[in-house]
Design an enzyme around this catalytic site. Structure first.
Site, PDB file in Angstrom:
ATOM      1  N   GLY A  98     -11.617  -5.575   9.366  1.00  0.00           N
ATOM      2  CA  GLY A  98     -12.216  -4.190   9.235  1.00  0.00           C
ATOM      3  C   GLY A  98     -11.722  -3.240   8.938  1.00  0.00           C
ATOM      4  O   GLY A  98     -10.294  -3.091   9.254  1.00  0.00           O
ATOM      5  N   GLY A 100     -10.132  -0.485  10.272  1.00  0.00           N
ATOM      6  CA  GLY A 100      -9.662   0.149  11.901  1.00  0.00           C
ATOM      7  C   GLY A 100      -9.373   1.475  11.837  1.00  0.00           C
ATOM      8  O   GLY A 100      -9.110   2.108  12.710  1.00  0.00           O
ATOM      9  N   ARG A 101      -8.974   2.212  10.564  1.00  0.00           N
ATOM     10  CA  ARG A 101      -8.662   3.526  10.644  1.00  0.00           C
ATOM     11  C   ARG A 101      -9.122   4.196   9.357  1.00  0.00           C
ATOM     12  O   ARG A 101      -8.840   5.314   8.967  1.00  0.00           O
ATOM     13  CB  ARG A 101      -7.540   3.970  10.777  1.00  0.00           C
ATOM     14  CG  ARG A 101      -6.527   2.997   9.944  1.00  0.00           C
ATOM     15  CD  ARG A 101      -4.812   3.331  10.012  1.00  0.00           C
ATOM     16  NE  ARG A 101      -4.093   2.312   9.213  1.00  0.00           N
ATOM     17  CZ  ARG A 101      -2.911   2.453   8.921  1.00  0.00           C
ATOM     18  NH1 ARG A 101      -2.399   3.660   9.414  1.00  0.00           N
ATOM     19  NH2 ARG A 101      -2.271   1.653   8.478  1.00  0.00           N
ATOM     20  N   ASP A 128      -4.829   2.718  16.994  1.00  0.00           N
ATOM     21  CA  ASP A 128      -4.987   3.788  17.389  1.00  0.00           C
ATOM     22  C   ASP A 128      -6.002   4.665  16.447  1.00  0.00           C
ATOM     23  O   ASP A 128      -6.503   5.738  16.742  1.00  0.00           O
ATOM     24  CB  ASP A 128      -3.805   4.698  17.542  1.00  0.00           C
ATOM     25  CG  ASP A 128      -3.050   4.913  16.596  1.00  0.00           C
ATOM     26  OD1 ASP A 128      -3.343   4.565  15.562  1.00  0.00           O
ATOM     27  OD2 ASP A 128      -1.745   5.546  16.885  1.00  0.00           O
ATOM     28  N   GLY A 129      -6.159   4.176  15.232  1.00  0.00           N
ATOM     29  CA  GLY A 129      -7.086   4.524  14.260  1.00  0.00           C
ATOM     30  C   GLY A 129      -6.521   5.660  13.328  1.00  0.00           C
ATOM     31  O   GLY A 129      -7.008   6.656  12.763  1.00  0.00           O
ATOM     32  N   ARG A 179      -8.275   8.720  -0.083  1.00  0.00           N
ATOM     33  CA  ARG A 179      -8.190   7.822  -0.982  1.00  0.00           C
ATOM     34  C   ARG A 179      -9.472   7.513  -1.852  1.00  0.00           C
ATOM     35  O   ARG A 179     -10.513   7.858  -1.556  1.00  0.00           O
ATOM     36  CB  ARG A 179      -7.727   6.317  -0.589  1.00  0.00           C
ATOM     37  CG  ARG A 179      -6.821   6.266   0.645  1.00  0.00           C
ATOM     38  CD  ARG A 179      -6.239   4.830   0.618  1.00  0.00           C
ATOM     39  NE  ARG A 179      -7.133   4.259   1.574  1.00  0.00           N
ATOM     40  CZ  ARG A 179      -6.923   2.924   1.990  1.00  0.00           C
ATOM     41  NH1 ARG A 179      -5.675   2.459   1.693  1.00  0.00           N
ATOM     42  NH2 ARG A 179      -7.914   2.198   2.612  1.00  0.00           N
ATOM     43  N   ARG A 186     -12.777  -5.643  -0.529  1.00  0.00           N
ATOM     44  CA  ARG A 186     -11.412  -6.605  -0.761  1.00  0.00           C
ATOM     45  C   ARG A 186     -12.026  -8.094  -0.783  1.00  0.00           C
ATOM     46  O   ARG A 186     -13.178  -8.280  -0.211  1.00  0.00           O
ATOM     47  CB  ARG A 186     -10.792  -6.428   0.763  1.00  0.00           C
ATOM     48  CG  ARG A 186     -10.245  -4.954   0.740  1.00  0.00           C
ATOM     49  CD  ARG A 186     -10.460  -4.330   2.108  1.00  0.00           C
ATOM     50  NE  ARG A 186     -10.122  -2.891   2.214  1.00  0.00           N
ATOM     51  CZ  ARG A 186      -8.911  -2.168   2.317  1.00  0.00           C
ATOM     52  NH1 ARG A 186      -7.865  -2.947   2.478  1.00  0.00           N
ATOM     53  NH2 ARG A 186      -8.886  -1.096   2.129  1.00  0.00           N
ATOM     54  N   ASP A 259      -6.768  -9.256   2.984  1.00  0.00           N
ATOM     55  CA  ASP A 259      -7.705  -8.036   3.009  1.00  0.00           C
ATOM     56  C   ASP A 259      -7.051  -6.882   2.437  1.00  0.00           C
ATOM     57  O   ASP A 259      -7.720  -6.048   2.527  1.00  0.00           O
ATOM     58  CB  ASP A 259      -7.518  -7.724   4.421  1.00  0.00           C
ATOM     59  CG  ASP A 259      -6.170  -7.950   5.418  1.00  0.00           C
ATOM     60  OD1 ASP A 259      -5.691  -8.718   5.321  1.00  0.00           O
ATOM     61  OD2 ASP A 259      -5.880  -6.833   5.880  1.00  0.00           O
ATOM     62  N   ASN A 260      -5.788  -7.336   1.803  1.00  0.00           N
ATOM     63  CA  ASN A 260      -5.296  -5.831   1.108  1.00  0.00           C
ATOM     64  C   ASN A 260      -5.467  -6.200  -0.610  1.00  0.00           C
ATOM     65  O   ASN A 260      -4.789  -5.541  -1.203  1.00  0.00           O
ATOM     66  CB  ASN A 260      -3.917  -5.731   1.647  1.00  0.00           C
ATOM     67  CG  ASN A 260      -3.709  -4.997   2.819  1.00  0.00           C
ATOM     68  OD1 ASN A 260      -4.475  -4.589   3.290  1.00  0.00           O
ATOM     69  ND2 ASN A 260      -2.523  -5.298   3.324  1.00  0.00           N
TER      70      ASN A 260
HETATM   71  P1  AMP Z   1      -2.773  -3.292   6.954  1.00  0.00           P
HETATM   72  O1  AMP Z   1      -1.769  -4.284   7.549  1.00  0.00           O
HETATM   73  O2  AMP Z   1      -2.649  -1.896   7.075  1.00  0.00           O
HETATM   74  O3  AMP Z   1      -3.674  -3.828   6.031  1.00  0.00           O
HETATM   75  O4  AMP Z   1      -3.863  -3.472   8.289  1.00  0.00           O
HETATM   76  C1  AMP Z   1      -4.411  -4.638   8.792  1.00  0.00           C
HETATM   77  C2  AMP Z   1      -5.542  -4.311   9.584  1.00  0.00           C
HETATM   78  O5  AMP Z   1      -5.200  -3.484  10.785  1.00  0.00           O
HETATM   79  C3  AMP Z   1      -6.793  -3.589   9.066  1.00  0.00           C
HETATM   80  O6  AMP Z   1      -7.981  -3.883   9.535  1.00  0.00           O
HETATM   81  C4  AMP Z   1      -6.447  -2.108   9.177  1.00  0.00           C
HETATM   82  O7  AMP Z   1      -7.694  -1.487   9.225  1.00  0.00           O
HETATM   83  C5  AMP Z   1      -5.945  -2.352  10.885  1.00  0.00           C
HETATM   84  N1  AMP Z   1      -5.041  -1.339  11.273  1.00  0.00           N
HETATM   85  C6  AMP Z   1      -3.826  -0.879  10.784  1.00  0.00           C
HETATM   86  N2  AMP Z   1      -3.214   0.242  11.478  1.00  0.00           N
HETATM   87  C7  AMP Z   1      -4.126   0.544  12.323  1.00  0.00           C
HETATM   88  C8  AMP Z   1      -4.193   1.734  13.279  1.00  0.00           C
HETATM   89  N3  AMP Z   1      -3.103   2.381  13.537  1.00  0.00           N
HETATM   90  N4  AMP Z   1      -5.410   1.430  13.843  1.00  0.00           N
HETATM   91  C9  AMP Z   1      -6.444   0.798  13.716  1.00  0.00           C
HETATM   92  N5  AMP Z   1      -6.349  -0.176  12.808  1.00  0.00           N
HETATM   93  C10 AMP Z   1      -5.500  -0.363  12.116  1.00  0.00           C
HETATM   94 MG    MG Z   2      -5.085  -3.319   4.958  1.00  0.00          MG
END
Ligand code: AMP
Ligand code: MG
Length: 494
Positions: A98, A100-101, A128-129, A179, A186, A259-260
């Site tokens: 989901g 997350g930030r 940490d969002g 963005r 996704r 998810d990306n």
């Molecule tokens: P990513 O690898 O950046 O695509 O992130 C994978 C998942 O981790 C996604 O659900 C992001 O929203 C979550 N995520 C990545 N970095 C953070 C962060 N600093 N705080 C909260 N969620 C994060």
């Molecule tokens: Mg991502």
């Protein structure tokens, strides 16, 4: 000028926000407000993109937009939310992830506007969002660089910084990047509802995507009126074409988790990406990718694997395994044809042929043998083809062992001579960029930005917006990477 809609004098709170995604209902997201950052400041603002969204005067201090896009205030008309999705990470089912930030504010001019790094959400898990200044500048610059290269991508409206400390491998500071894309849905959104056997929601989501973005899937004769199989095929095709463009320009995404992967075939979620310096098919740009799952040359295969996950997720709707496989099988021919066409264009040929493909592959073998700089090779070759001067050694000089390249250049010349009408050095110059966002260029701009000098970010964006322009005043941006560039470690941490 006061911030206002380009065509009215009303205050910003009358901006015509739309909320298509929110209309799906609360099985798909959680409404929430962004979390404020202390004393936000503009790092970079993309005025052209702002204008295309119908917004002007964002950086007028009276306008309030600095606060809105920092996540410090919610303007009338915005309906902030974080969406839920799941996904496969590094080949393994990761369950619920989901936003997350990331926080979606709504849509302007048909484009979703999303803040990244705007604070905790119910999907933040251990995070940490927040996003740091470094990764936000990289995302901003790369989305705009990819756009200028003609590669489907999310866009970036601005980066806003704050001195709020954020812990990563070391202490950094926070930033929020805004963005923009028609949709941030996704593959993982589909996987989420499928995995949880929420087939009504799965259908609702698929219908939403088809109706909004793929209406032609409703009348696709190839799939006997099955819009979901047709959707899978359409996403397969777009993804195959996008990855072929990545390969042609030497772009390594770095975290091709499901998810990306965008349901619209856009490049999204810029993290540990890299444009290749020396050509190495096995190059791994993400230091967290210990097994090289997302190595440069594996990207097409991984895209195909990810599409299988999407196909699996859509199966309850497609309801016919053979149709799903038929849709997915279009990946190989579409990727091969697009890859061959893109490589032919790099060589100056308007269309691919077996001879041209073999010529391109032979060039890649030579580049790989000596890890020759990918961008500089193709750009020099383009100029070499334009001049056709036997005394021009600019391409040959890139190689330690000149024998292979001498023979190859002869072969290339013969090919060009035999098909004079079909060959165009101009096509090469419009295909092989002079400027790409090399890691060290981003790094230099980031170092200056940390000292509150944002001029290098702005300057680099201007350079990357004209990637095919040989402006001699900007030659430094097209040069070989310095030795220290090899030491830049880019991980998932952002
Ligand atoms: P990513 O690898 O950046 O695509 O992130 C994978 C998942 O981790 C996604 O659900 C992001 O929203 C979550 N995520 C990545 N970095 C953070 C962060 N600093 N705080 C909260 N969620 C994060
Ligand atoms: Mg991502």
């Amino acid at each position: 000028m006061n911030a206002s809609l380009a065509d009215t004098n009303d205050a910003t709170d009358t901006a015509p926000w739309a909320h298509s995604f929110a209309s799906l209902g609360e099985d798909f997201f959680v409404p929430l407000k962004p979390t404020a950052v202390p004393s936000p400041y503009w790092v970079e603002l993309n005025e052209a993109l702002a204008e295309s969204l119908g917004l002007v005067g964002l950086n007028d201090p009276q306008s309030g937009w600095l606060q809105y896009l920092a996540g410090n205030a919610v303007a009338d008309g915005m309906r902030p939310l974080a969406s839920v999705y799941s996904g496969h990470q590094f080949g393994v089912w990761a369950g619920q992830l989901g936003d997350g930030r990331a926080i979606l504010l709504g849509e302007l001019a048909g484009q979703e506007v999303q803040l990244k790094g705007a604070g905790l959400t119910p999907f933040s898990r251990m995070g940490d969002g927040r996003a740091v200044l470094r990764s936000s500048i990289r995302e901003y610059l790369c989305s705009e660089a990819m756009h200028a290269l003609g590669i489907p991508t999310s866009r970036a409206l601005c980066v806003i910084g704050s001195d709020l400390p954020v812990r990563r491998e070391s202490m950094e500071t926070a930033a929020v990047v805004t963005r923009v894309a028609p949709s941030f849905i996704r593959f993982g959104h589909f996987e989420h509802f499928s995995h949880n056997d929420q087939h009504l929601q799965l259908k609702q989501l698929a219908d939403f995507v088809v109706d909004r973005f793929y209406p032609e899937c409703r009348s696709d004769g190839r799939f006997g009126g099955n819009p979901y199989a047709s959707l899978l095929q359409a996403v397969t095709e777009r993804t195959a074409r996008m990855v072929a463009q990545w390969q042609a320009v030497g772009f390594c995404h770095g975290v091709m988790n499901t998810d990306n992967m965008s349901i619209l075939g856009l490049t999204i979620d810029y993290g540990p990406f890299q444009f290749l310096d020396g050509y190495d098919p096995d190059h791994i740009c993400n230091h967290s990718d210990h097994h090289g799952r997302y190595a440069f040359a594996r990207q097409p295969q991984v895209a195909y694997w990810n599409l299988y996950c999407l196909g699996q997720a859509l199966l309850p709707l497609i309801d016919d395994q053979a149709l799903a496989v038929k849709a997915l099988e279009t990946f190989k021919p579409v990727f091969s044809a697009e890859n061959a066409r893109r490589m032919a264009a790099k060589l100056g040929f308007a269309a691919a042929s077996d001879t041209v493909t073999a010529l391109g592959n032979a060039a890649l073998d030579l580049l790989a043998a000596e890890k020759v700089d990918y961008t500089i090779f193709w750009r020099r070759l383009s100029h070499w083809a334009a001049r056709r001067d036997v005394a021009d050694h600019t391409v040959r000089d890139l190689f330690i062992d000149p024998h292979g390249i001498d023979a190859w250049l002869l072969r290339f010349s013969e090919q060009v001579t035999h098909t004079p009408l079909a060959h165009s050095a101009d096509l090469m110059l419009q295909t092989n960029p002079h400027f790409v966002l090399r890691n060290h260029l981003g790094e230099l701009a980031i170092r200056a930005a940390r000292e509150k000098d944002f001029s290098q970010v702005a300057q680099l964006q201007l350079v990357l917006a004209q990637p095919f322009d040989d402006n001699p005043a900007l030659a430094g941006y097209a040069d070989f990477p310095p030795d220290w560039a090899a030491g830049i470690a880019i991980s998932c941490s952002s």
